[in-house]
Scaffold this motif. Structure first.
Motif, PDB file in Angstrom:
ATOM      1  N   ASP A  77       0.771  -1.144   0.187  1.00 49.70           N
ATOM      2  CA  ASP A  77       0.179   0.061   0.239  1.00 49.70           C
ATOM      3  C   ASP A  77       1.091   0.802   0.144  1.00 49.70           C
ATOM      4  OD1 ASP A  77      -2.716  -1.033   1.402  1.00 49.70           O
ATOM      5  OD2 ASP A  77      -1.446  -2.161   1.407  1.00 49.70           O
ATOM      6  N   LEU A  78       2.231   1.483   0.762  1.00 49.68           N
ATOM      7  CA  LEU A  78       2.798   2.208   1.001  1.00 49.68           C
ATOM      8  C   LEU A  78       3.615   2.778  -0.219  1.00 49.68           C
ATOM      9  CD1 LEU A  78       3.170   2.763   4.586  1.00 49.68           C
ATOM     10  CD2 LEU A  78       1.294   3.851   3.097  1.00 49.68           C
ATOM     11  N   ASP A  79       4.510   1.528  -0.787  1.00 50.20           N
ATOM     12  CA  ASP A  79       5.702   1.348  -2.406  1.00 50.20           C
ATOM     13  C   ASP A  79       6.797   1.187  -1.476  1.00 50.20           C
ATOM     14  OD1 ASP A  79       3.845   1.830  -4.445  1.00 50.20           O
ATOM     15  OD2 ASP A  79       3.420   3.491  -3.898  1.00 50.20           O
ATOM     16  N   LEU A 393      -1.901  10.663   3.070  1.00 51.48           N
ATOM     17  CA  LEU A 393      -2.710   9.460   4.362  1.00 51.48           C
ATOM     18  C   LEU A 393      -1.161   8.819   3.606  1.00 51.48           C
ATOM     19  CD1 LEU A 393      -6.219   7.838   3.365  1.00 51.48           C
ATOM     20  CD2 LEU A 393      -4.989   8.955   5.136  1.00 51.48           C
ATOM     21  N   ARG A 394      -0.491   8.273   2.027  1.00 44.75           N
ATOM     22  CA  ARG A 394       1.005   7.981   2.290  1.00 44.75           C
ATOM     23  C   ARG A 394       2.054   8.562   2.854  1.00 44.75           C
ATOM     24  NH1 ARG A 394      -1.659   6.310  -2.957  1.00 44.75           N
ATOM     25  NH2 ARG A 394      -1.172   3.954  -3.133  1.00 44.75           N
ATOM     26  N   SER A 395       2.025   9.925   3.180  1.00 48.18           N
ATOM     27  CA  SER A 395       3.067  11.048   3.880  1.00 48.18           C
ATOM     28  C   SER A 395       2.919  10.050   5.406  1.00 48.18           C
ATOM     29  CB  SER A 395       2.812  12.126   3.738  1.00 48.18           C
ATOM     30  OG  SER A 395       2.946  12.812   1.877  1.00 48.18           O
ATOM     31  N   LEU A 396       1.881  10.648   5.603  1.00 47.06           N
ATOM     32  CA  LEU A 396       1.681   9.688   7.210  1.00 47.06           C
ATOM     33  C   LEU A 396       2.640   8.803   7.909  1.00 47.06           C
ATOM     34  CD1 LEU A 396      -1.872  10.936   7.872  1.00 47.06           C
ATOM     35  CD2 LEU A 396      -0.063  11.947   9.246  1.00 47.06           C
ATOM     36  N   LEU A 427      -5.845  -2.433  -3.005  1.00 45.01           N
ATOM     37  CA  LEU A 427      -5.671  -3.944  -3.299  1.00 45.01           C
ATOM     38  C   LEU A 427      -5.536  -4.363  -4.288  1.00 45.01           C
ATOM     39  CD1 LEU A 427      -8.128  -3.973  -0.201  1.00 45.01           C
ATOM     40  CD2 LEU A 427      -5.307  -4.736   0.167  1.00 45.01           C
ATOM     41  N   SER A 428      -5.886  -5.368  -5.083  1.00 47.85           N
ATOM     42  CA  SER A 428      -5.938  -5.522  -6.235  1.00 47.85           C
ATOM     43  C   SER A 428      -6.191  -6.556  -6.425  1.00 47.85           C
ATOM     44  CB  SER A 428      -3.996  -5.819  -6.533  1.00 47.85           C
ATOM     45  OG  SER A 428      -3.370  -6.570  -6.904  1.00 47.85           O
ATOM     46  N   LEU A 460      -4.082   3.335   8.638  1.00 46.46           N
ATOM     47  CA  LEU A 460      -4.754   4.339   7.497  1.00 46.46           C
ATOM     48  C   LEU A 460      -6.271   3.421   6.954  1.00 46.46           C
ATOM     49  CD1 LEU A 460      -1.138   5.686   6.874  1.00 46.46           C
ATOM     50  CD2 LEU A 460      -3.225   6.893   7.769  1.00 46.46           C
ATOM     51  N   LEU A 461      -6.855   3.966   6.827  1.00 48.37           N
ATOM     52  CA  LEU A 461      -7.485   3.426   5.520  1.00 48.37           C
ATOM     53  C   LEU A 461      -8.059   4.561   4.410  1.00 48.37           C
ATOM     54  CD1 LEU A 461     -10.244   2.442   8.385  1.00 48.37           C
ATOM     55  CD2 LEU A 461      -8.045   0.448   7.132  1.00 48.37           C
ATOM     56  N   ASP A 462      -8.042   4.563   3.220  1.00 47.90           N
ATOM     57  CA  ASP A 462      -8.372   5.233   1.852  1.00 47.90           C
ATOM     58  C   ASP A 462      -9.691   4.268   1.329  1.00 47.90           C
ATOM     59  OD1 ASP A 462      -8.797   7.050  -0.106  1.00 47.90           O
ATOM     60  OD2 ASP A 462      -6.739   6.356  -0.995  1.00 47.90           O
TER      61      ASP A 462
END
Length: 551
Positions: A77-79, A393-396, A427-428, A460-462
């Motif tokens: 999720d966060l690469d 969110l990814r920054s957090l 997700l995929s 963290l939920l997107d």
């Protein structure tokens, strides 16, 4: 030497010996200069790559894709791994163990004490630019690989089986007899002694044949392993001879002393033993050396003795190399970004950032935001598409991961209570597992809830539950938020559903509404990517579709 044999003139003999000594001397100089040339070439490449990276021209570092775990709470999720990932931007390792250590660091949370020790170590390494680059250059010229590393670890893990006692005795008796008869022949010139020498020579080869299977098992898959071990010894020596002041680096350095001897000496000895053992593959030298004094059998005994003495330490010494490479990578991040800060660590569930941004964004264009999670602990984030919600969110998440391993974070001020990071953002569909996107998302939410049963976490939920109808999605999202905060989670959820934001009325001391807004100016969308209090008011989807002629 040919003319000495032809003429028996001592001058030719002396000349031949002098030329041979000169040749050996020049070869040693050549070998040293060749190695220095490799090191300088590696240093040049390191700096060329770093300059290209800082100019954002290319990203010439390994991306660690092999470490990606789609079931990990945040890696995908966060690469963390893959092209243009956090790992690829951080990675300044050149050995397999260094790459593996850095990857493992990014996948786990350290204790507060370990984080503080890492911070201190990284701060010290930031100032040792030359040492870091020289260490990296040594690692590069080692040409280490996963196969080389695994070959050494496999060899080290195989239990020693001692050689038969008779074989040990014969390994001394037969060479003594051979050289005894040889000496007697030179003294007496009796030709019958030559036949005895022949018998002993053949007997030595038979003895070697009995031990050949064991020798081959010891050096199986050990191609060029002597060179790799020699490079490990140089890397270890580089650590041993440097003066460190931080607790972590001193402790790592002390792990390299065993039996009052530096680990580099033990590794150099092991490298030489493997190099000598490699002569078994040369038919001429193997026949000559083993027929006279069972050379490879004695090397085998020394190799087994080395393993018996140091098998418990070898992996630890190599792990120290990996630890230093991982810390060097994090020190390089801090060196390249002097505006990044080490977060203050606390145990009071206080998490806050000033000027927070994503560390991989172009510093010229990235926009920082202030945010905190105390006294309220959970954020409901709204905003139109492309307004910056997911990036925030990814920054957090990325900065919580970096802070949790002792690294600097992309902020001008930061304080964190280190917590496990749990993410459901991207997700995929898993066709191999016959899973729909929706079911994969439900499984991830279940994974998050189960983890929260054990201890609080940063969640963290997107835009969750995208695979169901709007009413079901809204009600499900509200229930998820309620359950997450009931389990003492800290974090944020991004949503387009305004009704979810009304949940803050029920939990005003826990939930807070934040948003990213978009403005329409001169018939165009303008995003400032600044975090605001409250619920998003403006919408961009209809305007954008009208502008592009979709509707």
């Amino acid at each position: 030497m040919f003319y000495y044999v032809k003429t028996a003139e001592n001058l030719y003999l002396i000349g031949g010996l002098l030329f041979f000594v000169g040749f050996v001397f020049l070869m040693r100089i050549h070998s040293r200069l060749s190695f220095q040339k490799q090191l300088l070439g590696a240093l040049l490449k390191i700096n060329e790559n770093e300059i290209s990276f800082l100019k954002r021209e290319k990203l010439p570092f390994e991306n660690g894709f092999e470490f990606n775990d789609f079931h990990h709470p945040y890696a995908y999720d966060l690469d963390i791994f893959g092209e243009n990932s956090l790992f690829q931007n951080l990675n300044r390792t050149a050995t397999f163990i260094g790459k593996k250590t850095l990857a493992n660091q990014l996948l786990k949370l350290n204790s507060n004490q370990d984080i503080l020790e890492n911070q201190e170590a990284i701060k010290e390494l930031v100032s040792k630019t030359d040492w870091r680059q020289e260490f990296h250059a040594l690692a590069i010229v080692s040409h280490d690989s996963k196969d080389c590393y695994n070959s050494l670890i496999d060899w080290n893990s195989v239990k020693n089986n001692h050689l038969p006692k008779v074989l040990n005795i014969l390994s001394f008796v037969l060479p003594i007899l051979f050289f005894g008869f040889l000496t007697a022949y030179f003294i007496t010139s009796k030709t019958t002694l030559l036949s005895y020498l022949t018998y002993i020579f053949i007997a030595n080869l038979i003895i070697l044949g009995r031990a050949l299977k064991r020798i081959q098992s010891e050096i199986a898959k050990a191609d060029n392993i002597d060179k790799i071990i020699k490079q490990y010894s140089l890397l270890v020596k580089k650590i041993e001879t440097e003066k460190f002041e931080s607790k972590k680096l001193i402790e790592l350095q002390q792990k390299l002393i065993f039996k009052n001897t530096a680990a580099s000496s033990h590794l150099k000895q092991l490298s030489e033993l493997f190099s000598r053992m490699d002569t078994i593959n040369n038919l001429v030298t193997a026949t000559l050396f083993n027929g006279t004094f069972l050379f490879n059998l004695h090397v085998l005994k020394a190799l087994l003795k080395w393993k018996e003495d140091y098998t418990g330490e070898l992996k630890q010494w190599i792990d120290v190399i990996g630890e230093f490479e991982a810390l060097n990578s994090l020190a390089n991040l801090a060196y390249n970004n002097p505006d990044f800060v080490f977060p203050e660590i606390n145990s009071e569930y206080k998490i806050g950032f000033k000027n927070l941004s994503h560390p991989l964004l172009n510093p010229v264009r990235r926009v920082g935001n202030d945010t905190h999670f105390y006294p309220e602990s959970f954020m409901i984030l709204t905003g139109s598409n492309m307004s910056g919600k997911s990036t925030f969110l990814r920054s957090l998440g990325i900065n919580m991961v970096l802070g949790g391993i002792g690294s600097v974070v992309c902020a001008s001020e930061a304080k964190i209570h280190p917590l496990p990071v749990l993410v459901s953002m991207r997700l995929s569909d898993s066709l191999a597992d016959s899973e729909s996107y929706f079911f994969a998302e439900i499984k991830r939410l279940k994974q998050i809830m189960d983890a929260l049963e054990e201890k609080p976490a940063f969640v963290l939920l997107d835009e969750i539950l995208r695979g169901t109808n709007s009413d079901d999605k809204r009600n499900g999202t509200i229930e998820v938020v309620k359950k997450v905060i009931a389990k003492k989670a800290i974090g944020a959820i991004a949503t387009h559903d305004i009704e979810v934001c009304l949940t803050t009325n029920e939990y005003p001391n826990i939930l807070t509404n934040q948003c990213f807004e978009v403005e329409i100016k001169d018939n165009d969308l303008h995003f400032d990517y600044k975090l605001r209090n409250g619920i998003c008011q403006n919408k961009s989807a209809t305007f954008l579709m009208q502008k592009m002629g979709v509707i």
